[in-house]
Design a protein around this motif. Sequence first.
Motif, short mmCIF file in Angstrom:
data_model
loop_
_atom_site.label_atom_id
_atom_site.label_comp_id
_atom_site.label_asym_id
_atom_site.label_seq_id
_atom_site.Cartn_x
_atom_site.Cartn_y
_atom_site.Cartn_z
N LEU A 163 0.78 -1.11 0.06
CA LEU A 163 0.20 -0.04 0.10
C LEU A 163 0.85 1.29 0.13
CD1 LEU A 163 -2.96 -0.81 2.52
CD2 LEU A 163 -3.09 -0.08 -0.06
N LYS A 164 2.00 1.31 0.80
CA LYS A 164 2.78 2.33 0.72
C LYS A 164 3.45 2.62 -0.56
CE LYS A 164 7.18 4.06 3.11
NZ LYS A 164 8.04 3.64 3.92
N GLY A 165 3.63 1.64 -1.20
CA GLY A 165 4.32 1.85 -2.80
C GLY A 165 3.36 2.23 -3.66
N ILE A 166 1.96 1.77 -3.51
CA ILE A 166 0.82 2.14 -4.47
C ILE A 166 0.52 3.68 -4.08
CG2 ILE A 166 -1.60 1.80 -5.08
CD1 ILE A 166 -0.89 -1.25 -4.35
N VAL A 167 0.25 4.11 -2.81
CA VAL A 167 -0.30 5.49 -2.94
C VAL A 167 0.46 6.63 -3.51
CG1 VAL A 167 -1.63 4.88 -0.67
CG2 VAL A 167 0.62 5.75 -0.71
N ILE A 168 1.66 6.41 -3.89
CA ILE A 168 2.51 7.57 -4.29
C ILE A 168 2.10 7.77 -5.75
CG2 ILE A 168 4.55 6.80 -2.78
CD1 ILE A 168 5.69 5.73 -5.52
N THR A 228 -3.77 0.38 -13.98
CA THR A 228 -4.59 -0.96 -13.66
C THR A 228 -3.85 -1.87 -12.85
OG1 THR A 228 -5.80 -0.68 -15.98
CG2 THR A 228 -6.15 -2.75 -14.73
N HIS A 229 -2.97 -2.21 -13.20
CA HIS A 229 -2.02 -3.42 -12.29
C HIS A 229 -1.72 -2.81 -11.04
CE1 HIS A 229 0.55 -6.62 -11.37
NE2 HIS A 229 1.52 -5.92 -11.16
N VAL A 230 -1.18 -1.56 -10.87
CA VAL A 230 -0.77 -0.87 -9.53
C VAL A 230 -2.19 -0.88 -8.74
CG1 VAL A 230 -0.11 1.09 -8.48
CG2 VAL A 230 1.25 0.17 -10.24
N PHE A 231 -3.34 -0.36 -9.14
CA PHE A 231 -4.43 -0.12 -8.31
C PHE A 231 -5.07 -1.20 -7.97
CE2 PHE A 231 -3.50 4.41 -9.80
CZ PHE A 231 -2.92 4.84 -8.62
N THR A 232 -4.98 -2.26 -8.54
CA THR A 232 -5.92 -3.24 -8.48
C THR A 232 -5.03 -4.57 -8.11
OG1 THR A 232 -5.55 -4.44 -10.72
CG2 THR A 232 -7.40 -2.72 -10.28
N ILE A 233 -3.92 -4.57 -8.11
CA ILE A 233 -3.07 -5.97 -7.38
C ILE A 233 -3.35 -6.09 -6.00
CG2 ILE A 233 -1.18 -4.56 -6.95
CD1 ILE A 233 -1.18 -8.33 -7.90
N ILE A 234 -3.74 -4.88 -5.18
CA ILE A 234 -4.03 -4.99 -3.66
C ILE A 234 -4.93 -5.76 -3.37
CG2 ILE A 234 -5.37 -2.76 -3.45
CD1 ILE A 234 -2.66 -4.02 -1.08
N PHE A 235 -6.13 -5.81 -4.30
CA PHE A 235 -7.44 -6.52 -4.00
C PHE A 235 -6.99 -8.02 -4.13
CE2 PHE A 235 -9.19 -2.39 -5.92
CZ PHE A 235 -9.65 -2.15 -4.64
N ALA A 236 -6.12 -8.39 -5.15
CA ALA A 236 -5.85 -9.74 -5.18
C ALA A 236 -5.02 -10.15 -3.91
CB ALA A 236 -4.93 -10.11 -6.29
N TYR A 253 -11.40 -13.20 -10.56
CA TYR A 253 -11.73 -12.04 -11.41
C TYR A 253 -10.70 -10.99 -11.67
CZ TYR A 253 -16.49 -13.97 -11.66
OH TYR A 253 -17.62 -14.82 -11.77
N ASP A 254 -10.22 -10.61 -10.43
CA ASP A 254 -9.10 -9.95 -10.45
C ASP A 254 -8.02 -10.23 -11.14
OD1 ASP A 254 -7.60 -7.57 -9.96
OD2 ASP A 254 -7.14 -7.94 -7.90
N ILE A 255 -7.52 -11.42 -11.30
CA ILE A 255 -6.33 -11.95 -11.78
C ILE A 255 -6.50 -12.25 -13.32
CG2 ILE A 255 -4.72 -13.91 -11.95
CD1 ILE A 255 -5.02 -14.10 -8.80
N LEU A 256 -7.61 -13.05 -13.56
CA LEU A 256 -8.06 -13.56 -14.91
C LEU A 256 -8.42 -12.56 -15.71
CD1 LEU A 256 -9.79 -16.85 -14.26
CD2 LEU A 256 -7.29 -16.40 -14.55
N ILE A 257 -9.44 -11.32 -15.10
CA ILE A 257 -9.80 -10.59 -16.19
C ILE A 257 -9.00 -9.12 -16.29
CG2 ILE A 257 -11.99 -9.13 -16.48
CD1 ILE A 257 -13.45 -11.47 -15.47
N VAL A 258 -8.76 -8.76 -15.08
CA VAL A 258 -8.18 -7.48 -14.91
C VAL A 258 -6.25 -7.42 -14.93
CG1 VAL A 258 -7.76 -5.46 -13.31
CG2 VAL A 258 -10.09 -6.69 -13.69
N ASN A 259 -6.01 -8.51 -14.20
CA ASN A 259 -4.46 -8.25 -13.91
C ASN A 259 -3.71 -8.93 -14.87
OD1 ASN A 259 -3.16 -6.57 -11.66
ND2 ASN A 259 -4.70 -7.27 -10.76
N PHE A 260 -4.30 -10.21 -15.28
CA PHE A 260 -3.45 -10.98 -16.35
C PHE A 260 -3.33 -10.01 -17.78
CE2 PHE A 260 -3.87 -13.77 -20.16
CZ PHE A 260 -2.44 -14.14 -20.06
N PRO A 261 -4.16 -9.53 -18.21
CA PRO A 261 -3.90 -8.77 -19.48
C PRO A 261 -3.08 -7.46 -19.25
CG PRO A 261 -6.34 -8.32 -18.81
CD PRO A 261 -5.53 -9.57 -17.92
N ALA A 262 -3.30 -6.81 -17.95
CA ALA A 262 -2.53 -5.64 -17.71
C ALA A 262 -0.93 -6.08 -17.48
CB ALA A 262 -3.02 -5.14 -16.44
N ALA A 263 -0.78 -7.24 -16.83
CA ALA A 263 0.43 -7.43 -16.42
C ALA A 263 1.41 -8.22 -17.78
CB ALA A 263 0.63 -8.65 -15.49
N MET A 264 0.53 -8.65 -18.73
CA MET A 264 1.22 -9.06 -19.80
C MET A 264 1.62 -8.01 -20.83
SD MET A 264 2.33 -11.78 -21.21
CE MET A 264 1.49 -13.33 -20.83
#
Length: 231
Positions: free
Chosen positions: A25-30, A59-67, A96-107
């Motif tokens: 979280l500390k690394g995300i809020v910046i 997308t990756h930065v702000f949603t990885i915390i949910f995973a 859903y966070d991984i398969l739909i949101v973060n997988f394409p963003a991370a790729m």
Amino acid sequence: MATIVSFLKNSLAYILLSIVILFMLKGIVIYYPLRDDVGFLLFKKAYLHIWWWKIAFYTHVFTIIFALLAGSTQFSNFLLRHHRNIHRLMGKIYVYDILIVNFPAAMVMAIYANGLLPGKAAFVVLDSLWFWFTYKAVLEVRKGNTKSHKEYMIRSYALTLSAVMLRLWKIIISSFIIIDPVHLYMIDAWMGFVPNLLFAEWLIRRGRKINVATGRLRKINKLPRQLIEQR
């Protein structure tokens, strides 16, 4: 006594996990609100004009915390036994966070990763395995294979934690040796997830041995007393 030891182990694990999530979280809020002059983006100025890369990054930065948060609940026996609906809800959020949101963003980020070909290859492998393990966890639970489901979730969450380990290994490596940024990123890209997977496999195999030993004890306890004494 065994119950107390188990409770202490679980408590320690969740305390460490809470520290890890706070570190993330500390690394995300910046980066809020969509700043591109801080942190990791200082080293990615060559890509800031590529709009799809920036979308993937934020997308990756702000949603990885949910995973990270949702995944941490999936190994709680208390939730599984007494609040199964919460367990399932958190599981769906995680998947859903991984398969739909973060997988394409991370790729997208993997394709543009630092560290030349070795760095890019590491993140492509990481993202592909992340998707596959998470997807397999879903398939296994739908078949009713709860043991296999748990094992794939362990592998999946081990890769989710690579988001944290990438940062920690970078600090550790750069603290002990002097190395140029390109080679540091090559090493860090693989160290961020390979040790996690090895540890996950050790946990899985350890769990299998414990289950086998427990099963044998149960069979012995079911035997008639006279038969046990003869043995």
